[in-house]
Design a protein around this motif. Structure first.
Motif, short mmCIF file in Angstrom:
data_model
loop_
_atom_site.label_atom_id
_atom_site.label_comp_id
_atom_site.label_asym_id
_atom_site.label_seq_id
_atom_site.Cartn_x
_atom_site.Cartn_y
_atom_site.Cartn_z
N ARG A 25 38.28 10.04 48.05
CA ARG A 25 37.70 11.03 48.96
C ARG A 25 36.39 10.50 49.55
O ARG A 25 35.59 9.88 48.87
CB ARG A 25 37.40 12.34 48.22
CG ARG A 25 36.88 13.43 49.16
CD ARG A 25 35.95 14.40 48.47
NE ARG A 25 34.81 13.72 47.88
CZ ARG A 25 33.72 13.34 48.55
NH1 ARG A 25 33.61 13.59 49.84
NH2 ARG A 25 32.72 12.72 47.95
N SER A 31 33.31 11.44 52.73
CA SER A 31 32.84 12.43 53.70
C SER A 31 32.98 11.87 55.11
O SER A 31 32.78 10.69 55.34
CB SER A 31 31.37 12.77 53.45
OG SER A 31 31.24 13.32 52.17
N VAL A 32 33.31 12.76 56.03
CA VAL A 32 33.49 12.38 57.43
C VAL A 32 32.57 13.27 58.26
O VAL A 32 32.74 14.49 58.27
CB VAL A 32 34.96 12.56 57.86
CG1 VAL A 32 35.14 12.19 59.34
CG2 VAL A 32 35.89 11.73 56.98
N PHE A 87 40.69 16.30 52.11
CA PHE A 87 40.95 14.85 52.20
C PHE A 87 42.41 14.53 51.91
O PHE A 87 43.04 13.74 52.61
CB PHE A 87 40.03 14.11 51.22
CG PHE A 87 40.30 12.64 51.15
CD1 PHE A 87 39.80 11.78 52.12
CD2 PHE A 87 41.08 12.10 50.13
CE1 PHE A 87 40.07 10.42 52.08
CE2 PHE A 87 41.35 10.74 50.07
CZ PHE A 87 40.84 9.90 51.05
N GLY A 110 39.35 15.48 57.79
CA GLY A 110 38.00 15.01 57.53
C GLY A 110 37.14 16.19 57.14
O GLY A 110 37.37 17.31 57.61
N ILE A 113 39.74 13.63 61.71
CA ILE A 113 38.84 12.47 61.54
C ILE A 113 38.69 11.71 62.86
O ILE A 113 39.68 11.26 63.44
CB ILE A 113 39.41 11.52 60.46
CG1 ILE A 113 39.52 12.26 59.12
CG2 ILE A 113 38.57 10.25 60.34
CD1 ILE A 113 40.28 11.49 58.04
N CYS A 173 35.71 6.98 60.33
CA CYS A 173 35.57 7.12 58.88
C CYS A 173 34.87 5.88 58.29
O CYS A 173 35.15 4.77 58.71
CB CYS A 173 36.98 7.26 58.29
SG CYS A 173 36.99 7.92 56.66
N LYS A 174 33.98 6.11 57.32
CA LYS A 174 33.32 4.98 56.66
C LYS A 174 34.18 4.51 55.49
O LYS A 174 35.22 5.13 55.17
CB LYS A 174 31.93 5.40 56.20
CG LYS A 174 31.96 6.61 55.28
CD LYS A 174 30.58 7.11 54.92
CE LYS A 174 30.71 8.20 53.87
NZ LYS A 174 29.48 8.83 53.48
#
Ligand SMILES: Cc1cc2nc3c(=O)[nH]c(=O)nc-3n(C[C@H](O)[C@H](O)[C@H](O)COP(=O)(O)O)c2cc1C
Length: 188
Positions: free
Chosen positions: A10, A12-13, A127, A132, A167, A170-171
């Protein structure tokens, strides 16, 4: 997605897009929240779903809370305009609230933790469904005017705002080492 993959990956977005989650996706998110650990089964949670035009009303509430909580003249028009658009960063916002009950064995802190656990469960459920989400807060959530503006009582404390959508970007999941956080206690 299996449960372990969702729990391990999971992320965060913060760049979110429309459309909003479907009704089924939202139901799955809320049902996940309802499985949070909960001492004495007090169900100390309440979820406010803010979508569509209600986001504009929420932006107005944010701006008015900021104005009322700032020293005279310190809440600029620029800041108020910025706050009006904050809720538009996602198609869906879920305000997670700890609905605190009086109980001789379950203090307020345990009920707040339970509501925090519900929020985390909901983040993971979002997720796991390919959505997101990001958990946001801010000093305004502790203001009585925010509580009242959302129609909450004094025993209903805001835990956070879950911004949810599609999303945009995304990182990467950070590579944390379990051994940096785990210590085997009592082995000597
Ligand atoms: C109680 C709480 C409040 C938070 N408030 C904010 C916030 O207001 N703004 C923000 O950008 N991140 C906030 N975060 C952090 C993000 O939700 C996120 O967890 C963090 O950016 C780390 O990213 P990750 O979840 O992908 O590891 C908050 C997290 C928690 C648990």
């Amino acid at each position: 997605m299996d449960a372990i993959s969702a729990l391990h990956n999971r992320i965060s977005v913060n760049l979110l897009d429309s459309p909003a989650p479907t009704k089924d996706q939202l139901d799955n998110i809320f049902k996940a929240g309802l499985r949070a650990c909960d001492h004495k089964n007090l169900r100390p949670w309440k979820f406010l779903l803010i979508q569509g035009d209600a986001r504009h009303a929420f932006g107005k509430l944010m701006a008015s809370v900021k104005e009322k909580s700032s020293p005279a003249g310190e809440c600029s028009e620029e800041l108020k305009t910025k706050l009006l658009s904050k809720p538009l960063r996602a198609p869906t916002i879920i305000t997670v609230v700890a609905d605190i009950k009086v109980h001789d064995k379950v203090p307020e802190i345990e009920q707040i933790l339970s509501a925090g656990a519900a929020a985390q469960m909901m983040m993971t459920a979002a997720f796991a469904q390919g959505l997101g989400a990001i958990w946001r807060s801010g000093s305004m959530m502790f203001e009585t005017t925010m509580q009242e503006g959302l129609g909450l009582t004094k025993d209903q404390k805001i835990i956070g705002f879950l911004y949810i959508g599609q999303i945009k970007a995304c990182k990467k999941v950070p590579d944390l080492k379990v051994s940096d956080f785990v210590e085997v206690w009592g082995s000597n």
